[in-house]
Design a protein around this motif. Structure first.
Motif, mmCIF file in Angstrom:
data_model
loop_
_atom_site.group_PDB
_atom_site.id
_atom_site.type_symbol
_atom_site.label_atom_id
_atom_site.label_comp_id
_atom_site.label_asym_id
_atom_site.label_seq_id
_atom_site.Cartn_x
_atom_site.Cartn_y
_atom_site.Cartn_z
ATOM 1 N N LYS A 1 0.842 -1.194 0.000
ATOM 2 C CA LYS A 1 0.000 0.000 0.000
ATOM 3 C C LYS A 1 0.880 1.248 0.000
ATOM 4 N N LEU A 2 0.496 2.208 -0.790
ATOM 5 C CA LEU A 2 1.183 3.495 -0.848
ATOM 6 C C LEU A 2 0.203 4.594 -0.483
ATOM 7 N N SER A 3 0.731 5.688 0.073
ATOM 8 C CA SER A 3 -0.107 6.852 0.355
ATOM 9 C C SER A 3 0.000 7.834 -0.800
ATOM 10 N N ARG A 4 -1.131 8.399 -1.171
ATOM 11 C CA ARG A 4 -1.159 9.406 -2.219
ATOM 12 C C ARG A 4 -0.609 10.715 -1.664
ATOM 13 N N LEU A 5 0.262 11.360 -2.397
ATOM 14 C CA LEU A 5 0.746 12.673 -1.974
ATOM 15 C C LEU A 5 -0.303 13.733 -2.303
#
Lengths: 218, 218
Positions: free
Chosen positions: A204-208
């Motif tokens: 999972k990645l966080s959106r900037l």
């Protein structure tokens, strides 16, 4: 002695595929970017970029997944190695092409289809990525219309490198029906038993925020 | 007979530099993306990607500027060619590294410092690009701290490829004082007489609206 750094849920899957095709013994250190092991000083001594994969093979230390594969296949490869200078050059060209034309746009599509939390996904960005990909997809489809594989009639490291980059197409269910030759070729490549690590590509990645968003894709 | 397609105000300048270092005779067809000659069917028959540079050398047709340079130096190169398999691999690694780590971020900086009309430029995007570049700049600076050139003590195609990508640093006046080893090395490379085409890298681009802006940098 070959040592490979990087988890299967990273671009390291490209090298795992190649190593399994070649049947080479190797030590696997699953340096994980999710837990930021790639920023540990011990790993930065191997690859100062702090990126996986990295490979140590005796005296040589290498980064850049597609370069690692071209190196390993030239040094150890049998059937899948490029044969001679012209094939080696074309395998390098298609690898650089995949990195330049496909990699970032596929990552934009994949983040917005799979790696971002559902609330952070933006279908407009998927559409934008598909529009960018339409040109290189058409190029590869055209190339494969009268060729079984990228270098001709056998599966080589050129196919492996391009198909490994394109594994996000299957992982994210990107529509590739308009490109039948590419689609059939990609299916054949990803169905090879040695390729199955791409299915582990999950995290999972966080959106900037909007003002920094582009940073993720440079 | 070598034929090179593409104007000097494009990535073709990278190959012009290499050809001049080698002193090779070549036909130059200045296919211009500004006037969309790169979309002409005649050029698409050479490179279906519609991108410059492209190179035809007898039986072989190649795209991807950095691949073209590695090919030409391996086939024709004297002093600047990589010597042997390990050097060839490292030259390829650093070329792929430059394409992956530098190219898109430098383009974001360059558009917002030079290639967009003044009213379209956004200093925040320059800052974002410089933040992205700070990691690879530190890597290259560290690598060059105890090496005169990327492969050791002589200028090779590895230096040429990385410095050609980095020519935007000088063209746009990007601040590189925090990276003294890289800065000194880059100056030495770009001061070579064969490199001066990079100064012709000038054209105007239109900024896309915010919802599509990222498309330019994928």
């Amino acid at each position: 002695m070959i040592t490979l750094y990087g988890t299967a849920h990273s671009r390291t899957h490209r090298v795992l595929w190649l190593l399994r095709e070649l049947g080479l013994a190797f030590e696997h250190i699953p340096t994980d970017f999710v837990t930021r092991e790639n920023r540990d000083p011990a790993f930065l001594a191997v690859n100062p970029n702090g990126r996986v994969p990295a490979l140590v093979d005796g005296d040589i230390t290498l980064w850049e997944s597609l370069t690692i594969n071209l190196y390993l296949s030239r040094r150890y490869g049998g059937e899948i190695a490029a044969r001679g200078f012209v094939e080696e050059t074309l395998a390098m060209q298609w690898s650089m092409w995949a990195a330049a034309e496909l990699d970032k746009a596929l990552f934009l599509a994949a983040t917005n289809l799979r790696f971002f939390a559902a609330a952070d996904r933006n279908p407009d960005d998927v559409a934008l990525a598909l529009r960018k990909l339409s040109r290189p997809f058409a190029v590869l489809d055209g190339w494969l219309t009268d060729r079984r594989y990228i270098l001709g009639d056998r599966f080589t490291v050129a196919d492996l490198n391009v198909a490994a980059v394109l594994s996000l197409v299957r992982l994210c269910g990107l529509p590739v029906e308009p490109y039948p030759a590419m689609s059939q070729w990609l299916g054949g490549c990803l169905d090879r038993p040695a390729a199955d690590d791409y299915l582990r590509l999950d995290f999972k990645l966080s959106r900037l925020p909007p003002e920094n968003y582009i940073f993720m894709f440079l």
